[in-house]
Scaffold this motif. Structure first.
Motif, PDB file in Angstrom:
ATOM      1  N   LEU A 108       0.847  -1.205   0.000  1.00 47.53           N
ATOM      2  CA  LEU A 108       0.000   0.000   0.000  1.00 47.53           C
ATOM      3  C   LEU A 108       0.874   1.244   0.000  1.00 47.53           C
ATOM      4  O   LEU A 108       0.599   2.221  -0.712  1.00 47.53           O
TER       5      LEU A 108
ATOM      6  N   ALA B   7       1.258   3.944  -2.951  1.00 51.81           N
ATOM      7  CA  ALA B   7       0.972   5.347  -2.671  1.00 51.81           C
ATOM      8  C   ALA B   7       2.157   6.218  -3.065  1.00 51.81           C
ATOM      9  O   ALA B   7       1.985   7.294  -3.655  1.00 51.81           O
TER      10      ALA B   7
ATOM     11  N   VAL C  71      -3.196   6.614 -11.258  1.00 50.78           N
ATOM     12  CA  VAL C  71      -3.780   5.693 -10.272  1.00 50.78           C
ATOM     13  C   VAL C  71      -4.151   4.373 -10.935  1.00 50.78           C
ATOM     14  O   VAL C  71      -3.826   3.292 -10.424  1.00 50.78           O
TER      15      VAL C  71
ATOM     16  N   LEU D 229      -5.191   5.205   4.235  1.00 51.64           N
ATOM     17  CA  LEU D 229      -5.996   5.521   3.052  1.00 51.64           C
ATOM     18  C   LEU D 229      -6.563   6.934   3.133  1.00 51.64           C
ATOM     19  O   LEU D 229      -6.769   7.584   2.106  1.00 51.64           O
TER      20      LEU D 229
ATOM     21  N   LEU E  26      -4.148   9.174   1.677  1.00 52.45           N
ATOM     22  CA  LEU E  26      -4.144   9.059   0.214  1.00 52.45           C
ATOM     23  C   LEU E  26      -5.343   9.802  -0.370  1.00 52.45           C
ATOM     24  O   LEU E  26      -5.231  10.469  -1.409  1.00 52.45           O
ATOM     25  N   THR E  27      -6.490   9.671   0.286  1.00 48.87           N
ATOM     26  CA  THR E  27      -7.670  10.401  -0.176  1.00 48.87           C
ATOM     27  C   THR E  27      -7.387  11.891  -0.184  1.00 48.87           C
ATOM     28  O   THR E  27      -7.671  12.588  -1.162  1.00 48.87           O
TER      29      THR E  27
ATOM     30  N   ILE F 255      -8.596   2.563  -2.537  1.00 45.65           N
ATOM     31  CA  ILE F 255      -7.826   3.581  -3.263  1.00 45.65           C
ATOM     32  C   ILE F 255      -8.680   4.124  -4.407  1.00 45.65           C
ATOM     33  O   ILE F 255      -8.733   5.333  -4.644  1.00 45.65           O
TER      34      ILE F 255
END
Lengths: 733, 733
Positions: free
Chosen positions: A87, A91, A160, A572, A575-576, A629
């Motif tokens: 992850l 990222a 992405v 996450l 990441l958002t 994601i």
């Protein structure tokens, strides 16, 4: 919103704390006595922790973490940890590749504009920071420059998709190599059967399952291991375990007292009343020995009763080869697919025994109820917090608990109560949340611990996105002028359209808030994670005052596994945030990048040295991460739609392509990549394993410990792991 | 909106036409010469059609249709037809059970209210019909009576869930019995492999597939039948078939002329130019004989080239037993699930050869493109229709084609052109639509005809719901005062909320329109379906003037299969209408009930006597129907939400539970019932079949006819069906 100075202060403070924690880690991790805290995994694997600790320089953990191969990580911490660390890799790739366009192209475009200044001139109550000039907020509405930002959105989305596509392939390859080459594990020969219909006539469950599977898998079916209702026997068993444990403890205390003082030592005594506070005083060793001996026949009787009378509608079916087991677990067995549901058996260690018997209808009902509860928990979680916060203000406290008024009249106490109690309440609630999510997920009826963790992680992710991200962005900004919300709601114009616009318009002002948040998370969060100050204190405290036997000591330094259900949603969230801001305010990118790079090093170090996996689900965490994601990207695309609309850009509708593309990509991956990870392919399963457990051993593994014959007495998960690593434990302390 | 009188007129007219058509059917179906039109299926099965026709009374078809068992229907028309007819059974149950509450409870409640009268008194331009007093429109806003309607919505939803749940079980049982007991068919031993990766080295496809399957299915793998690119060979083959067919025709013409006139007869001649209009005149028999003989060696050469050089990335794998085939088609074979996708082989007859080689990425792309096209087709289909309708008004026509002005000056012609041309344009477009949907679905890359039909059916369903149902309801009513739409769009307040309210408010006024529509559909539609006037005319015309050989005659009366892709969406439209109105305007119920009861009798009759199935997909149509009934219910629940809102009922939000429940029910069925129908369970497949085809025969079946060695020359699907029924064809005419 932080002002320029407070923003910088916060960054600098976090960095200083981080440096201090790094120093602490460097100093403490060199001391051999701390090895069980900093290198527990290595100790369990039989590597000499003390030696390992001595040769380390201040940054050697970084080079070690960097140099470790995938295979080493998998060997040390399992596929799940490798996938979790991926992850961070993904990222870093996403944010790094995004930066290639966003920083050199979009930042100059923004900084050469002057919309913020213009606004300052025309409207009175407009405020901005120099920082904001580097984002899209500074570009004039409907300027041609916005095309570059629009292209940026497409570029980031493509990045992405590309990274996720490559990641899926990477995970599939890693998983496949691992399953094919490794020694065969019990679960690879076993399938779990649930929803077995009522047997006809006087058949036992075992006979029923046997006749069914001998027919549909002739030749490959080996034996059945029924599932029992173990609740009563488990209670007796754990009571006896407890007695044995206390006996061991008492004996150790006696031994120690012998070594210390008089030759005969002092036999420990305790009271048998409530919590050892009152009641008759007894000799502990005699008492617990008698207790455990008394319970042995009871337990035996209960065990045989369970085996004869308490069979449930589920069973483990053991096959002769891995191929058939892999095949059987993917296939519909009965004409009515509602019955005889066959799936891959979870690892013996992670079976949730009390969920196995739950039927499909029941599971569906449970899932609905849990979903509803989660929905309301996510939506209304702020209400109890606000309520408690309201309760804990001084006036309300005094009203409810009049006797406190005397205390709170003292100024210092009053200030503390007023200042910290609401924060404490909030912290308590946020601390409880992952546990609540785990309980809820457990109640859904999943057969394995890894599924429970995944489900809890997804619940917590919804919570965090809704309350932290959307909450801070929309409500945080909006509630500052509550009147606009009231108008919005009263006119019943709260449409999806409005929400998107709102989301877009409120994003840029909170960018600096999020930068502070991310910086705090990586400096303090990873500093604490690496330095392990809290486990260190607990370990030394327990070692001093509580632990008498070697077993207790081992339990005191047991490092625990990665808490995926807490950390994945938080990772996450970052990441958002960075996906949402990468185009609109690209200055978030460097901070998010640092977060993931630092995280990558720290978590690899933890995987190699510290955390001991609870279970191995062969990377089935990845689809879960992958989907979230994509969800983060989806949120980013929707907010971009809103923000480009706010900027009155005429070609904004072009952006609608992006969320549609995300949905299509999601469906494509679900159809073509997801199956590779949830099941074992026939090609892989057809590989001949190097070694394999015997059928008897497999059946024994799939017996809950409270029913295992010849069970070695006290036995816990960690000691089992130790034998799995096939090593002896060095008593380094 | 029809007035009271025109409404009744329309009903009575339809009923009269229906009676006439029934009479026509009774008279014509008794004539032995018409047997190939009314009983083609029985003739193909070898039953004596003439005898069957004689003993029939006017209503004997009804009793026969009623008495036929499920097994008889399945034997005559296959599982697909049985499942299609079950749509009528389910609809009758749903509507009948709904009526039990809606008619005795809701109609009296409405008729004792007087809101319509009240409105008439207060507002000037309000119109209503007596009929409308029987619906919820007549109940006062926010009256307590609305509770009964709310309960009605819950009751109807429960009825739908219950009926659908029972139906799924019924279909699963029927299908299972059929598959287990019947003689084993080729597709039960075969799996289709697609997305085969590039072979390594110089392996042929066949060797590659062989080595893969021999490893993962040791023991059960039998042989591989590769898939070829048959486009070039197919072209040659059909040209030769055409020549042979024409030779046969010419010979028959010669024979007939011999019988008629002079002993030697007259050898038929034709011109070889374009469409036989010009060019050299030749003797037809010699010409076609020479042509077909010339082509034989070319065809042979092309066949062997295809077999050697044109292997594609797909293959049929044949197994030793049904169990392994069923198992293999459900399992992930390769570590990367994107490759070696194994699925159930379609029936040999329904394989879409030219789609098999298309890869997963390509299929995904095609699906996206087709979805986009369908989306725009559904949304903008009215535009070309309106355009053509505008074109065909007299003035525009004269502008574009000046020479027509002379003709259209004649009053009668002018009236006809103006009156009927737009309608004709509309009809043409609507007639083309199912064909367009079929072409689109075909382009998506499905491997079997049944999937193409299902996909086309679902596209047509969307179209019909959007354009006919929502179109008539919302737009039909709204465009009458276009200004309100303009305001709505201009203020950009077109939110989902608004649409729901609009939908709700516009429903009741169009109830009588729908009743007329339903009545028209069942009286005229089923009258025509039963009397088969058009096929009858075509048959007699062809017999008289065109058909010379027995093959041609057989083709002339070939009844064709059920056109599921047209009829299912239309049948579901009626169900959507009746679900939407069952509570709001319960008077729709009797008409919808009649539609389905009549449909049930007629379609059973057609299944038993007329239609010959094109393919057998073992009832995989059911999940498709099931999902669309649920979609209809969902639409009904949403419109109810809107309508209860319009009625200012305070407890309307309770209705939100219903669409959520529908989604949950959908997911539950998808998870627990859907697999039972798309795959064959191991238990069923493990049954030993009564008889089974040899592996060679199976491989032969899975060779396209243009590549089959020793192919019997001209051969078409229907003659093949005839041999399948193992009967000789009676030349009854």
């Amino acid at each position: 919103m932080a002002t320029q100075t407070s923003f910088l202060t916060s960054l600098v403070t976090s960095f200083v704390v981080f440096c201090v924690l790094m120093l602490v880690y460097f100093i403490l991790s060199r001391r051999p006595g701390n090895a069980p805290v900093y290198y527990p995994l290595r100790i369990l694997r039989g590597e000499d922790g003390a030696v390992a600790a001595k040769r380390r320089g201040p940054f050697s953990w970084i080079t070690e973490s960097y140099r470790a191969t995938d295979a080493e990580i998998v060997a040390a911490a399992g596929l799940d940890a490798a996938v979790y660390i991926h992850l961070f890799t993904a990222a870093v790739e996403i944010i790094g590749l995004s930066a290639l366009y966003c920083i050199p192209v979009l930042v100059p475009l923004s900084s050469t504009s002057s919309y913020n200044q213009q606004q300052l001139r025309t409207t009175g109550n407009f405020t901005y920071q120099n920082f904001d000039n580097l984002g899209m907020a500074n570009v004039e509405p409907n300027s041609r420059k916005i095309w570059a930002f629009l292209i940026g959105m497409f570029y980031v989305s493509m990045v992405v998709y590309f990274v996720l596509w490559r990641s899926y392939r990477w995970v599939v390859d890693l998983r496949d190599r691992e399953i094919a080459s490794s020694n065969a594990r019990p679960q690879q020969f076993t399938a779990l059967v649930r929803d077995i219909p009522k047997p006809m006539g006087k058949e036992t469950r075992a006979q029923q399952v046997e006749s069914f599977f001998a027919r549909v898998h002739p030749g490959a079916y080996n034996r059945v291991q029924p599932v029992y209702n173990i609740k009563p026997v488990e209670k007796l068993f754990s009571e006896r375990e407890d007695a044995l444990r206390k006996l061991e403890h008492s004996e150790a205390v006696w031994e120690l007292s012998k070594q210390k003082g008089n030759g005969d030592g002092e036999r420990p005594m305790h009271r048998i009343g409530f919590m050892g506070l009152w009641g008759r005083k007894v000799d502990s060793i005699d008492y617990w020995r008698q207790k455990s001996e008394e319970m042995k026949p009871k337990l035996d009787a209960e065990q045989s009763r369970t085996r004869h009378d308490l069979e449930q509608d589920a069973a483990f079916v053991i096959f002769n080869d891995r191929r058939t087991a892999a095949e059987a677990s993917q296939v519909v067995h009965a004409p009515h697919a509602l019955f005889w549901k066959v799936s891959q058996a979870p690892e013996p260690e992670e079976v949730v025994w009390n969920n196995l018997h739950i039927h499909a209808w029941n599971r569906a009902m449970r899932r609905i109820i849990v979903s509803v509860i989660t929905f309301f928990l996510v939506i209304f979680y702020m209400i109890p917090i606000a309520f408690v916060a309201g309760l804990t203000t001084l006036e309300n406290l005094e009203k409810l608990l009049p006797f406190t008024s005397n205390i709170t009249k003292i100024p210092v106490v009053g200030a503390i109560v007023q200042g910290y109690l609401p924060q404490l309440a909030l912290l308590l609630f946020l601390f409880l949340l992952p546990k609540i999510m785990m309980v809820l997920s457990h109640a859904e009826g999943f057969p394995s611990q890894s599924q429970v963790v995944r489900s809890a992680s997804s619940k917590y992710f919804y919570f965090i996105i809704f309350n932290v991200f959307l909450g801070v962005t929309i409500f945080g900004a909006v509630f500052s002028n509550l009147s606009s919300v009231k108008i919005l709601v009263q006119q019943s114009q709260l449409s999806a359209n409005k929400v998107v616009t709102l989301l877009g318009s409120k994003l840029p002002p909170v960018a600096s808030y999020y930068i502070t948040y991310v910086a705090l998370r990586f400096f303090i969060g990873y500093g604490l994670e690496l330095s392990r100050l809290i486990p260190l204190c607990i370990f030394h405290f327990k070692r001093k005052f509580k632990c008498k036997t070697e077993r207790e000591l081992k339990e005191a330094w047991a490092p625990g596994a990665f808490t995926y259900h807490k950390s994945i949603p938080n990772d996450l969230l970052i990441l958002t945030i960075s996906l949402c801001y990468s185009v609109i305010a690209p200055m978030v990118i460097p901070f998010a990048f640092t977060y993931y790079v630092l995280g990558w090093f720290v978590q690899r170090n933890q995987a190699l040295n510290v955390h001991v996996p609870d279970f191995e689900s062969h990377g089935s965490m990845w689809p879960h991460i992958h989907n979230r994601i994509l969800a983060a990207l989806f949120v980013a695309q929707i907010t971009a739609l809103g923000y480009f609309g706010v900027k009155e850009f005429l070609f904004t509708p072009i952006l609608i392509i992006l969320p549609v593309a995300t949905v299509i990509f999601y469906m494509f991956c679900k159809k073509n990549y997801y199956p590779s990870i949830v099941v074992v392919s026939l090609w892989t399963a057809a590989e001949t394993p190097k070694s394999r457990p015997s059928e008897g051993a497999i059946a024994y593994e799939y017996t809950p410990s409270c029913l295992q014959e010849g069970h070695p007495g006290i036995r816990d998960r960690r000691s089992n792991l130790a034998t799995q690593f096939n090593s002896t434990i060095n008593a380094v302390v």
